[in-house]
Design an enzyme around this catalytic site. Sequence first.
Site, PDB file in Angstrom:
ATOM      1  N   CYS A 152       1.075  -1.037  -0.164  1.00  0.00           N
ATOM      2  CA  CYS A 152       0.037   0.265  -0.052  1.00  0.00           C
ATOM      3  C   CYS A 152       0.867   1.202  -0.297  1.00  0.00           C
ATOM      4  CB  CYS A 152      -0.945  -0.227   1.274  1.00  0.00           C
ATOM      5  SG  CYS A 152      -0.113   0.180   2.591  1.00  0.00           S
ATOM      6  N   ARG A 168       4.345  -4.235   3.131  1.00  0.00           N
ATOM      7  CA  ARG A 168       3.571  -5.033   3.467  1.00  0.00           C
ATOM      8  C   ARG A 168       3.522  -6.031   3.559  1.00  0.00           C
ATOM      9  NH1 ARG A 168      -0.284  -0.951   5.760  1.00  0.00           N
ATOM     10  NH2 ARG A 168      -0.466  -2.467   7.959  1.00  0.00           N
ATOM     11  N   PRO A 169       4.670  -7.741   3.425  1.00  0.00           N
ATOM     12  CA  PRO A 169       4.904  -8.356   3.302  1.00  0.00           C
ATOM     13  C   PRO A 169       4.323  -9.037   4.170  1.00  0.00           C
ATOM     14  CG  PRO A 169       6.850  -7.309   4.421  1.00  0.00           C
ATOM     15  CD  PRO A 169       5.765  -6.053   3.867  1.00  0.00           C
ATOM     16  N   ASP A 229       5.605 -12.293   5.356  1.00  0.00           N
ATOM     17  CA  ASP A 229       6.777 -13.864   5.306  1.00  0.00           C
ATOM     18  C   ASP A 229       6.263 -14.369   6.673  1.00  0.00           C
ATOM     19  OD1 ASP A 229       7.604 -10.743   5.868  1.00  0.00           O
ATOM     20  OD2 ASP A 229       9.755 -12.392   6.388  1.00  0.00           O
ATOM     21  N   ASP A 241       1.332   5.312  13.659  1.00  0.00           N
ATOM     22  CA  ASP A 241       0.003   5.537  13.017  1.00  0.00           C
ATOM     23  C   ASP A 241      -0.384   6.989  13.452  1.00  0.00           C
ATOM     24  OD1 ASP A 241      -1.710   2.733  13.088  1.00  0.00           O
ATOM     25  OD2 ASP A 241      -0.646   2.850  12.268  1.00  0.00           O
ATOM     26  N   ILE A 247       9.496   2.261  11.309  1.00  0.00           N
ATOM     27  CA  ILE A 247       8.233   0.872  11.335  1.00  0.00           C
ATOM     28  C   ILE A 247       8.012   0.890  10.054  1.00  0.00           C
ATOM     29  CG2 ILE A 247       6.202  -0.100  11.996  1.00  0.00           C
ATOM     30  CD1 ILE A 247       8.358   0.446  14.647  1.00  0.00           C
ATOM     31  N   ARG A 289     -11.839   4.947   6.716  1.00  0.00           N
ATOM     32  CA  ARG A 289     -11.531   3.149   6.786  1.00  0.00           C
ATOM     33  C   ARG A 289     -11.833   3.475   8.720  1.00  0.00           C
ATOM     34  NH1 ARG A 289      -6.750   1.245   3.698  1.00  0.00           N
ATOM     35  NH2 ARG A 289      -7.280  -0.470   5.500  1.00  0.00           N
TER      36      ARG A 289
HETATM   37  C1  EPZ Z   1      -0.262  -3.142  12.366  1.00  0.00           C
HETATM   38  O1  EPZ Z   1      -1.005  -3.177  10.657  1.00  0.00           O
HETATM   39  C2  EPZ Z   1      -2.080  -2.301  12.072  1.00  0.00           C
HETATM   40  N1  EPZ Z   1      -3.151  -2.193  11.156  1.00  0.00           N
HETATM   41  C3  EPZ Z   1      -1.522  -0.456  11.184  1.00  0.00           C
HETATM   42  O2  EPZ Z   1      -2.242   0.525  11.810  1.00  0.00           O
HETATM   43  C4  EPZ Z   1       0.305   0.029  12.564  1.00  0.00           C
HETATM   44  O3  EPZ Z   1       0.576   1.323  11.628  1.00  0.00           O
HETATM   45  C5  EPZ Z   1       0.954  -1.434  12.164  1.00  0.00           C
HETATM   46  O4  EPZ Z   1      -0.133  -2.627  12.568  1.00  0.00           O
HETATM   47  C6  EPZ Z   1       2.263  -0.744  13.156  1.00  0.00           C
HETATM   48  O5  EPZ Z   1       1.539  -0.511  14.487  1.00  0.00           O
HETATM   49  C7  EPZ Z   1      -3.646  -2.913  12.005  1.00  0.00           C
HETATM   50  O6  EPZ Z   1      -3.801  -3.643  13.606  1.00  0.00           O
HETATM   51  C8  EPZ Z   1      -5.602  -3.463  11.264  1.00  0.00           C
HETATM   52  P1  EPZ Z   1       3.553  -5.361  11.392  1.00  0.00           P
HETATM   53  P2  EPZ Z   1       0.927  -4.552  10.519  1.00  0.00           P
HETATM   54  O7  EPZ Z   1       3.160  -6.271  10.671  1.00  0.00           O
HETATM   55  O8  EPZ Z   1      -0.052  -6.054  11.229  1.00  0.00           O
HETATM   56  C9  EPZ Z   1       7.033  -5.318   8.419  1.00  0.00           C
HETATM   57  C10 EPZ Z   1      -3.840   2.104  10.317  1.00  0.00           C
HETATM   58  O9  EPZ Z   1      -3.358   3.546  10.336  1.00  0.00           O
HETATM   59  N2  EPZ Z   1       6.729  -6.652   8.922  1.00  0.00           N
HETATM   60  O10 EPZ Z   1       3.406  -5.216  12.607  1.00  0.00           O
HETATM   61  O11 EPZ Z   1       0.975  -4.895   8.830  1.00  0.00           O
HETATM   62  C11 EPZ Z   1       6.598  -4.509   7.825  1.00  0.00           C
HETATM   63  O12 EPZ Z   1       6.319  -4.278   6.336  1.00  0.00           O
HETATM   64  C12 EPZ Z   1      -2.693   0.977  10.173  1.00  0.00           C
HETATM   65  O13 EPZ Z   1      -4.113   1.784  11.354  1.00  0.00           O
HETATM   66  C13 EPZ Z   1       7.140  -7.885   7.436  1.00  0.00           C
HETATM   67  O14 EPZ Z   1       8.310  -7.265   7.345  1.00  0.00           O
HETATM   68  O15 EPZ Z   1       1.960  -4.200  11.366  1.00  0.00           O
HETATM   69  C14 EPZ Z   1       6.664  -3.298   8.612  1.00  0.00           C
HETATM   70  O16 EPZ Z   1       7.737  -2.456   7.981  1.00  0.00           O
HETATM   71  C15 EPZ Z   1      -1.582   0.908   9.189  1.00  0.00           C
HETATM   72  N3  EPZ Z   1       6.973  -9.425   7.338  1.00  0.00           N
HETATM   73  C16 EPZ Z   1       6.555  -3.992  10.029  1.00  0.00           C
HETATM   74  O17 EPZ Z   1       6.891  -5.482  10.131  1.00  0.00           O
HETATM   75  C17 EPZ Z   1       5.464  -9.478   7.970  1.00  0.00           C
HETATM   76  O18 EPZ Z   1       5.713 -10.118   7.576  1.00  0.00           O
HETATM   77  C18 EPZ Z   1       5.569  -3.532  10.737  1.00  0.00           C
HETATM   78  O19 EPZ Z   1       4.070  -4.632  10.496  1.00  0.00           O
HETATM   79  C19 EPZ Z   1       4.493  -8.507   8.335  1.00  0.00           C
HETATM   80  C20 EPZ Z   1       5.369  -7.182   8.992  1.00  0.00           C
END
Ligand code: EPZ
Length: 415
Positions: free
Chosen positions: A116, A121-122, A124, A305, A327, A396
């Site tokens: 996005c 947003r991987p 893995d 956020d 992040i 959203r």
């Molecule tokens: C949650 O997203 C929130 N969304 C996000 O809020 C929030 O910004 C984020 O956590 C961090 O606090 C919901 O709860 C629905 P992550 P999430 O997995 O779970 C990397 C908003 O505005 N990563 O903690 O997707 C990723 O790319 C949204 O309300 C991997 O590398 O976040 C990022 O750099 C936006 N591999 C970091 O980890 C994976 O498999 C943190 O992502 C997963 C994530």
Amino acid sequence: MDEIRITGGIPLDGEIAVQGSKNAALPLMAAAVLNKGVTVLLGCPRISDVFAMEEVLKSLGARTRWEQDTLILDTGQIHRVDVKRELGEKMRSSIVLLGSLLGRFGEAVLPYPGGCVIGERPVDLHLMALKQLGVRFYEEDGMLCAKAEKFAGGAICFPKPSVGATQNAVLGAVCAPGKTVIRGCSREPEVLWLCRFLNMAGGRIQGIGTDCLEIEGAAELHDIVMEIPPDRIAAGTYVCASAVTRGRGVLRKAPVSEMGALLHVYKKMGGQYTFNSGKLSLCSCGVKYPVRGLRTQVYPGFPTDLQSVLLAVLSTVKGESRIEETIFEDRFKVVPELRKMGADISVCRSTAWIRGGMLEGAKVCARELRGGAALVVAGLAAKGETCVENRHFIERGYEDICRDLSLLGACIRKD
Ligand code: EPZ
């Protein structure tokens, strides 16, 4: 139309109740799939991401209904495990259905959530965790397919924290026979609320609030009624709205215990607040100090956020501020739009330098949820009128940002 119009320059002063949390509600809706019965979510935010998740659950066979802000989910009749492409792609958080569909049915088919505006947003880490529970993944017609051939508890160790991957691991483990130990868990409140919900429904999770969770796979979960916690990011947005207008404001139900990092920065900028009988009372007339070196971090650090929204506030504070985003790799996308309003922000890799000054109303474009909220907050301080396009991105996550900011005294309307 799909716009928000704000006439800036009015110091806010009013009172609102903070809405239910988007990022708590979505995983709880996914967790309801693990219960072959009825789950009642009180104080559920009426936002488009919740409606999208509701559509996904209905497409799987669930029955849903609303009674004011109570969402009732009857998931006993769910008979499908495939999330349709057009539904899943509408809302990337549907990935959190992976764990609960596997937990209940041993299989799942979902579209890849995809990247996005704020980053790749991987997923893995989600796949790594569930593979440790015996899940096999493969691709068919571009869809992510999962089969739990020998679903059983296991040992999961996250190399780096991920909120969604932690939630998927918990949702998968809570029904997987045997014991699961998850190390390197995210400690965001939205993970704690999910674990509390699951324990209320019959799950057996220990270590809640730490980065190590021990889960005894429970055979069946049962019906529960749960109050959705207030949204710490929406509350933080309204603290910033008060700060940017040097106004005041009272936020009922603000989850102050989850807002420590934001309130610490608010005080450093010169804001003052009191909290009693569930009301957070703000006084922002003393907001004038820049924030020298702030880094977004995982909880309990400063939340990513609220980074864009804070950019908007610091664009009005004389002196130089600096924010480092640690992040997401692309979370300064709102900067060009803030510059259209006169913001003096320079970005180099993951750091933004902000030199505060006056903002001018302009026509700007939201490209994602929190960047859109930041543009609205900037419009509250800008001279003249600001028009924020793509209001749908903001809807959203915010139930009705125009309603809330109007109640706080802003001159704002949907167009
Ligand atoms: C949650 O997203 C929130 N969304 C996000 O809020 C929030 O910004 C984020 O956590 C961090 O606090 C919901 O709860 C629905 P992550 P999430 O997995 O779970 C990397 C908003 O505005 N990563 O903690 O997707 C990723 O790319 C949204 O309300 C991997 O590398 O976040 C990022 O750099 C936006 N591999 C970091 O980890 C994976 O498999 C943190 O992502 C997963 C994530």
